[in-house]
Design a protein around this motif. Sequence first.
Motif, short mmCIF file in Angstrom:
data_model
loop_
_atom_site.label_atom_id
_atom_site.label_comp_id
_atom_site.label_asym_id
_atom_site.label_seq_id
_atom_site.Cartn_x
_atom_site.Cartn_y
_atom_site.Cartn_z
N GLU A 98 0.84 -1.19 0.00
CA GLU A 98 0.00 0.00 0.00
C GLU A 98 0.88 1.24 0.00
OE1 GLU A 98 -3.59 2.00 2.64
OE2 GLU A 98 -2.79 0.04 3.17
N LYS A 99 0.52 2.21 -0.84
CA LYS A 99 1.28 3.45 -0.91
C LYS A 99 0.98 4.29 0.32
CE LYS A 99 2.31 7.48 -3.67
NZ LYS A 99 2.02 8.27 -4.85
N LYS A 100 2.03 4.73 0.99
CA LYS A 100 1.90 5.56 2.18
C LYS A 100 2.60 6.88 1.91
CE LYS A 100 1.76 1.52 5.08
NZ LYS A 100 2.46 0.66 5.98
N SER A 101 1.80 7.93 1.76
CA SER A 101 2.36 9.23 1.44
C SER A 101 1.65 10.30 2.27
CB SER A 101 2.18 9.51 -0.05
OG SER A 101 2.48 10.83 -0.34
N THR A 102 2.42 11.19 2.84
CA THR A 102 1.85 12.29 3.62
C THR A 102 1.06 13.21 2.71
OG1 THR A 102 3.76 12.15 5.08
CG2 THR A 102 2.40 14.11 5.25
N LYS A 103 1.54 13.42 1.49
CA LYS A 103 0.83 14.29 0.54
C LYS A 103 -0.57 13.76 0.25
CE LYS A 103 4.90 15.86 -1.99
NZ LYS A 103 5.57 15.86 -3.30
N ASP A 104 -0.69 12.45 0.05
CA ASP A 104 -2.00 11.87 -0.23
C ASP A 104 -2.94 12.00 0.96
OD1 ASP A 104 -1.26 11.20 -2.77
OD2 ASP A 104 -0.81 9.11 -2.30
N LEU B 274 -4.03 4.07 -2.97
CA LEU B 274 -3.29 3.33 -4.00
C LEU B 274 -2.55 2.15 -3.41
CD1 LEU B 274 -1.65 6.21 -6.06
CD2 LEU B 274 -3.71 4.97 -6.60
N GLU B 275 -2.51 1.08 -4.18
CA GLU B 275 -1.70 -0.09 -3.85
C GLU B 275 -0.92 -0.47 -5.10
OE1 GLU B 275 -4.64 -2.94 -2.72
OE2 GLU B 275 -4.61 -2.30 -0.63
N TYR B 276 0.31 -0.92 -4.89
CA TYR B 276 1.12 -1.41 -6.00
C TYR B 276 1.29 -2.91 -5.84
CZ TYR B 276 2.33 3.40 -7.07
OH TYR B 276 2.28 4.73 -7.40
N GLU B 277 1.17 -3.62 -6.95
CA GLU B 277 1.40 -5.06 -6.94
C GLU B 277 2.59 -5.34 -7.85
OE1 GLU B 277 -1.21 -9.07 -7.04
OE2 GLU B 277 -1.70 -7.58 -8.57
N TYR B 278 3.65 -5.86 -7.24
CA TYR B 278 4.84 -6.26 -7.99
C TYR B 278 4.73 -7.75 -8.26
CZ TYR B 278 6.83 -1.95 -5.97
OH TYR B 278 7.08 -0.66 -5.58
N ILE C 262 -3.44 -0.35 -8.12
CA ILE C 262 -4.82 -0.64 -7.76
C ILE C 262 -5.36 0.58 -7.03
CG2 ILE C 262 -6.36 -2.19 -6.51
CD1 ILE C 262 -4.03 -4.27 -6.71
N LYS C 263 -6.41 1.18 -7.57
CA LYS C 263 -7.01 2.38 -6.97
C LYS C 263 -8.27 1.99 -6.22
CE LYS C 263 -5.38 5.79 -10.25
NZ LYS C 263 -5.74 6.84 -11.17
N GLY C 264 -8.34 2.41 -4.98
CA GLY C 264 -9.54 2.18 -4.17
C GLY C 264 -9.89 0.73 -3.97
N ARG C 265 -8.92 -0.15 -4.05
CA ARG C 265 -9.11 -1.60 -3.92
C ARG C 265 -10.16 -2.14 -4.88
NH1 ARG C 265 -8.36 -2.86 2.46
NH2 ARG C 265 -6.47 -1.65 2.66
#
Length: 166
Positions: A10-16, A69-73, A85-88
């Motif tokens: 899962e993307k972890k960003s203070t800006k988001d 957002l989530e990234y799948e590698y 992946i946006k919003g699951r």
Amino acid sequence: MDIFCEYLVEKKSTKDKIKKHSLTLACILFLLAVFYFCFFVKIKFIALIPILWGGAIFGTVILRRNFSLEYEYIFTNGVLEIDVIKGRARRKNLVSIPCKAIEHMAPIRNGFSTDRKVINAIYNEKLGRKYYVNFTQGGVPCTLLFQPPEKILDNMKKYNPRNIEL
């Protein structure tokens, strides 16, 4: 023997987080402004309150999903695929790179600048282990920024040992 590695992060960003909270605050202010306008300025628009409130709340919920957002590698038999992946709910293939097509891959040290097209798949800016991958896709030179786990790095190195630094 098939090699398959899959990681979902899962993307972890203070800006988001700031954008999400600002969007919610803007919605609340809009709801209050509609209430004030309809009750104290133009009483004949009172019937529009449920429609405007419903639209504002629905729009806010939909827009907030884009900040989750989530990234799948995924690494399968020499091919690295990264999906966002946006919003699951909605999945989009960000990039698919065969390891043989990698021109150069190395850890990012002391910042990064390039004149290539940049694809950013970094999920946590504070976390280390950031890598860049230079490759060409459809005749366009590209650079992928991502944070792969050790298992994916080791398997990628097996497919292209000359161009991948660990």
